[in-house]
Design a protein around this motif. Structure first.
Motif, PDB file in Angstrom:
ATOM      1  N   PHE A 175       0.821  -1.207   0.000  1.00  0.00           N
ATOM      2  CA  PHE A 175       0.000   0.000   0.000  1.00  0.00           C
ATOM      3  C   PHE A 175       0.860   1.264   0.000  1.00  0.00           C
ATOM      4  O   PHE A 175       0.502   2.255  -0.636  1.00  0.00           O
ATOM      5  CB  PHE A 175      -0.989  -0.019   1.166  1.00  0.00           C
ATOM      6  CG  PHE A 175      -2.091  -1.017   0.967  1.00  0.00           C
ATOM      7  CD1 PHE A 175      -2.974  -0.903  -0.095  1.00  0.00           C
ATOM      8  CD2 PHE A 175      -2.231  -2.089   1.831  1.00  0.00           C
ATOM      9  CE1 PHE A 175      -3.996  -1.836  -0.294  1.00  0.00           C
ATOM     10  CE2 PHE A 175      -3.246  -3.020   1.646  1.00  0.00           C
ATOM     11  CZ  PHE A 175      -4.132  -2.900   0.580  1.00  0.00           C
ATOM     12  N   ALA A 176       1.993   1.254   0.689  1.00  0.00           N
ATOM     13  CA  ALA A 176       2.893   2.414   0.678  1.00  0.00           C
ATOM     14  C   ALA A 176       3.457   2.642  -0.725  1.00  0.00           C
ATOM     15  O   ALA A 176       3.495   3.779  -1.209  1.00  0.00           O
ATOM     16  CB  ALA A 176       4.022   2.216   1.688  1.00  0.00           C
ATOM     17  N   ASP A 177       3.901   1.567  -1.391  1.00  0.00           N
ATOM     18  CA  ASP A 177       4.427   1.699  -2.752  1.00  0.00           C
ATOM     19  C   ASP A 177       3.340   2.155  -3.718  1.00  0.00           C
ATOM     20  O   ASP A 177       3.580   2.983  -4.604  1.00  0.00           O
ATOM     21  CB  ASP A 177       5.025   0.377  -3.241  1.00  0.00           C
ATOM     22  CG  ASP A 177       6.429   0.118  -2.707  1.00  0.00           C
ATOM     23  OD1 ASP A 177       6.887   0.863  -1.816  1.00  0.00           O
ATOM     24  OD2 ASP A 177       7.062  -0.849  -3.181  1.00  0.00           O
ATOM     25  N   ARG A 178       2.143   1.598  -3.568  1.00  0.00           N
ATOM     26  CA  ARG A 178       1.041   1.997  -4.454  1.00  0.00           C
ATOM     27  C   ARG A 178       0.740   3.485  -4.303  1.00  0.00           C
ATOM     28  O   ARG A 178       0.529   4.197  -5.291  1.00  0.00           O
ATOM     29  CB  ARG A 178      -0.210   1.173  -4.157  1.00  0.00           C
ATOM     30  CG  ARG A 178      -1.280   1.395  -5.233  1.00  0.00           C
ATOM     31  CD  ARG A 178      -2.540   0.697  -4.930  1.00  0.00           C
ATOM     32  NE  ARG A 178      -3.149   1.416  -3.803  1.00  0.00           N
ATOM     33  CZ  ARG A 178      -4.222   1.017  -3.155  1.00  0.00           C
ATOM     34  NH1 ARG A 178      -4.797  -0.107  -3.492  1.00  0.00           N
ATOM     35  NH2 ARG A 178      -4.706   1.707  -2.163  1.00  0.00           N
ATOM     36  N   ALA A 179       0.776   3.997  -3.066  1.00  0.00           N
ATOM     37  CA  ALA A 179       0.533   5.418  -2.825  1.00  0.00           C
ATOM     38  C   ALA A 179       1.616   6.288  -3.466  1.00  0.00           C
ATOM     39  O   ALA A 179       1.332   7.395  -3.928  1.00  0.00           O
ATOM     40  CB  ALA A 179       0.457   5.689  -1.317  1.00  0.00           C
ATOM     41  N   ARG A 180       2.850   5.772  -3.520  1.00  0.00           N
ATOM     42  CA  ARG A 180       3.958   6.498  -4.152  1.00  0.00           C
ATOM     43  C   ARG A 180       3.912   6.399  -5.672  1.00  0.00           C
ATOM     44  O   ARG A 180       4.608   7.129  -6.359  1.00  0.00           O
ATOM     45  CB  ARG A 180       5.299   5.946  -3.675  1.00  0.00           C
ATOM     46  CG  ARG A 180       5.779   6.498  -2.358  1.00  0.00           C
ATOM     47  CD  ARG A 180       7.242   6.158  -2.106  1.00  0.00           C
ATOM     48  NE  ARG A 180       7.473   4.742  -1.910  1.00  0.00           N
ATOM     49  CZ  ARG A 180       7.283   4.087  -0.776  1.00  0.00           C
ATOM     50  NH1 ARG A 180       6.850   4.722   0.280  1.00  0.00           N
ATOM     51  NH2 ARG A 180       7.531   2.797  -0.691  1.00  0.00           N
ATOM     52  N   VAL A 230      11.386  -3.556  -4.807  1.00  0.00           N
ATOM     53  CA  VAL A 230      11.576  -4.880  -4.209  1.00  0.00           C
ATOM     54  C   VAL A 230      12.106  -4.630  -2.808  1.00  0.00           C
ATOM     55  O   VAL A 230      13.058  -3.875  -2.620  1.00  0.00           O
ATOM     56  CB  VAL A 230      12.581  -5.748  -5.023  1.00  0.00           C
ATOM     57  CG1 VAL A 230      12.816  -7.082  -4.322  1.00  0.00           C
ATOM     58  CG2 VAL A 230      12.055  -5.955  -6.433  1.00  0.00           C
ATOM     59  N   HIS A 231      11.480  -5.251  -1.833  1.00  0.00           N
ATOM     60  CA  HIS A 231      11.805  -5.030  -0.428  1.00  0.00           C
ATOM     61  C   HIS A 231      12.375  -6.312   0.172  1.00  0.00           C
ATOM     62  O   HIS A 231      11.743  -7.368   0.094  1.00  0.00           O
ATOM     63  CB  HIS A 231      10.560  -4.604   0.347  1.00  0.00           C
ATOM     64  CG  HIS A 231       9.884  -3.411  -0.236  1.00  0.00           C
ATOM     65  ND1 HIS A 231      10.257  -2.124   0.076  1.00  0.00           N
ATOM     66  CD2 HIS A 231       8.875  -3.312  -1.143  1.00  0.00           C
ATOM     67  CE1 HIS A 231       9.498  -1.277  -0.599  1.00  0.00           C
ATOM     68  NE2 HIS A 231       8.653  -1.974  -1.346  1.00  0.00           N
ATOM     69  N   ALA A 232      13.545  -6.201   0.778  1.00  0.00           N
ATOM     70  CA  ALA A 232      14.165  -7.348   1.443  1.00  0.00           C
ATOM     71  C   ALA A 232      14.451  -6.950   2.894  1.00  0.00           C
ATOM     72  O   ALA A 232      15.026  -5.892   3.149  1.00  0.00           O
ATOM     73  CB  ALA A 232      15.454  -7.735   0.745  1.00  0.00           C
TER      74      ALA A 232
END
Length: 182
Positions: A166-171, A176-178
């Motif tokens: 949701f944070a990425d979608r808002a941005r 890719v998160h590790a």
């Protein structure tokens, strides 16, 4: 820390194993067969799944199995031999949600050392909002961000993945998160 029952017998010849550091330069204690010299490695299990989305909603599955029966999760499960991580994630999405998807990119890689697992989630665009959940799922349903039952999410890896989605979608950009779950 031992996470699973220790290996007791060689998978090749059946002899009792001993735990020691192998003579091949390894630095970890392993189950070594004194009869045939086979070294048995115990490695983390891979859990693969998807973040299926349809417009501004994500698909969650209510678990019909333990652990965490009745809690909500993303469709995911243990990777099988002979499949890629993406193939396993797509299979789990079909098995648990009966969802038709188009696989997108790798989204999260979460190391969970205390249970000997690595969780990999891919983004997946839903091609339909019709689902046919399998026996492991009580219900498969779409949720907008404000509708997600955050207190009823089954696993921390799922909660962390959803928060990042949701944070990425808002941005307007997915990365890719590790990270490690300790």
């Amino acid at each position: 820390m031992t996470l699973r029952s220790p290996i007791k017998h060689c998978r090749n010849c059946g002899a009792g194993v001993v735990y020691r550091v192998p003579d091949d330069g390894d630095t970890h204690e392993r189950a070594v067969c004194p009869a045939c010299d086979t070294i048995h490695y115990e490695n983390p299990l891979n859990v693969v799944g998807t973040v299926p989305y349809f417009g501004d909603k994500v698909l969650l599955c209510k678990r019909n199995i333990e652990p965490r029966w009745g809690k909500w999760t993303l469709p995911a499960g243990f990777m099988e031999l002979g499949e890629s991580t993406a193939e396993g994630a797509a299979r789990e999405t079909d098995e648990e949600a009966g969802a038709q998807i188009e696989m997108e990119g790798l989204f999260t890689v979460l190391s969970v050392p205390r249970v000997g697992q690595v969780h990999l989630f891919y983004r997946a665009r839903l091609l339909s909002d019709v689902f046919d959940p399998g026996f492991e799922t009580i219900e498969a349903r779409l949720f907008a961000e404000h509708e997600i039952p955050w207190e009823e999410i089954a696993f921390r890896t799922v909660k962390e993945t959803l928060e990042r989605f949701f944070a990425d979608r808002a941005r307007g950009h997915f990365g890719v998160h590790a990270y490690d779950i300790v």
